[in-house]
Design an enzyme around this catalytic site. Structure first.
Site, PDB file in Angstrom:
ATOM      1  N   GLU A  38       6.580 -11.030  -5.364  1.00 19.62           N
ATOM      2  CA  GLU A  38       7.140 -10.029  -4.455  1.00 19.62           C
ATOM      3  C   GLU A  38       6.368 -10.101  -3.133  1.00 19.62           C
ATOM      4  O   GLU A  38       5.180  -9.783  -3.088  1.00 19.62           O
ATOM      5  CB  GLU A  38       7.008  -8.629  -5.068  1.00 19.62           C
ATOM      6  CG  GLU A  38       7.401  -7.499  -4.128  1.00 19.62           C
ATOM      7  CD  GLU A  38       7.004  -6.131  -4.656  1.00 19.62           C
ATOM      8  OE1 GLU A  38       6.727  -5.238  -3.829  1.00 19.62           O
ATOM      9  OE2 GLU A  38       6.961  -5.939  -5.892  1.00 19.62           O
ATOM     10  N   LYS A  92      10.547   1.800 -10.051  1.00 20.38           N
ATOM     11  CA  LYS A  92       9.122   1.605  -9.794  1.00 20.38           C
ATOM     12  C   LYS A  92       8.462   2.981  -9.665  1.00 20.38           C
ATOM     13  O   LYS A  92       8.833   3.773  -8.803  1.00 20.38           O
ATOM     14  CB  LYS A  92       8.959   0.807  -8.501  1.00 20.38           C
ATOM     15  CG  LYS A  92       7.535   0.773  -7.948  1.00 20.38           C
ATOM     16  CD  LYS A  92       7.513  -0.031  -6.659  1.00 20.38           C
ATOM     17  CE  LYS A  92       6.159   0.037  -5.967  1.00 20.38           C
ATOM     18  NZ  LYS A  92       6.099  -0.843  -4.791  1.00 20.38           N
TER      19      LYS A  92
END
Length: 228
Positions: A43, A132
């Protein structure tokens, strides 16, 4: 790779390495080190200088074997730029419904940020594939994930913040589908010292920890069923 395969890969590996670096060059080094350590996921956060170019380059070079995503995506405009560069998944630190809507519309995996139960539910109902939980370490860590999973067992949670080698197993045991790991994996000092081997070793250790925790959970589940 379609969204279902991206989702399956993240769930299988159980780790999303969060790359924050002071330059595009360092970000590339970090990405390669993470992959060498056995984690085919990276990421790249929008805080990295030239992040869009890094995503574009990595997807061209490693798209066949590495999932390249964009992190710290704050709005739909930024999300669009990331997707145009080839990002295969989007991650946000908070809940921006326009960003989630864009990801859903484009058929791309979304990992929206949330903290409270209301935000977690809202993100999930809006179409976020994973939620998340950030910053998780500051609100109870693994205990908080376990508390959320009680009433929300159907929502795949990815705790970020407070995940290290000492706590990783606890988060998995609490019900996390995967772990978002930044500085504890991609250490700033290692990048500054040009020591990617440190990051490679970190990746291997985190992978081993997640696998061991999952194996122990599976074993305990089998034992419990045999006693029933």
């Amino acid at each position: 790779m379609d969204k279902q395969k991206v989702r399956d890969r993240i769930a299988e590996i159980g780790i999303v390495p969060v790359v924050r670096a002071s330059s595009a060059h360092e970000a590339r080094i970090a990405a390669e080190a993470v992959c060498e350590g056995g984690i085919p996921i990276v990421e790249i956060t929008m805080t990295v200088p030239g992040a869009i170019d890094v995503i574009r380059e990595l997807t061209k070079v490693r798209a066949s074997d590495v999932l390249v995503g964009a992190g710290t995506v704050l709005n739909a405009e930024a999300a669009r730029r990331c997707l145009d560069a080839g990002a295969q998944f989007l991650v946000s630190p908070g809940l921006n419904l326009q960003t989630v809507e864009l990801a859903v519309r484009e058929g791309k995996l979304m990992m929206a940020g949330a903290l409270t139960p209301t935000e977690v539910i809202t993100a999930w109902e809006a179409g976020s594939d994973f939620v998340k939980v950030f910053p998780c370490g500051q609100v109870g860590g693994a205990k908080y994930i376990k508390a959320l999973k009680g009433p929300l067992p159907q929502i795949p949670l990815v705790p970020t913040g407070g995940v290290n080698l000492n706590t990783a197993a606890e988060f998995i045991e609490a019900g996390a589908v995967a772990l978002g790991i930044g500085g504890e994996l991609v250490q700033t000092e290692a990048l500054k010292a040009n020591k990617p081997e440190v990051i490679v070793e970190n990746a291997r250790k985190f992978l081993a920890t997640v696998r061991q925790a999952r194996a122990q959970m599976a074993s305990s589940s089998i034992a419990a069923k045999s006693r029933a």
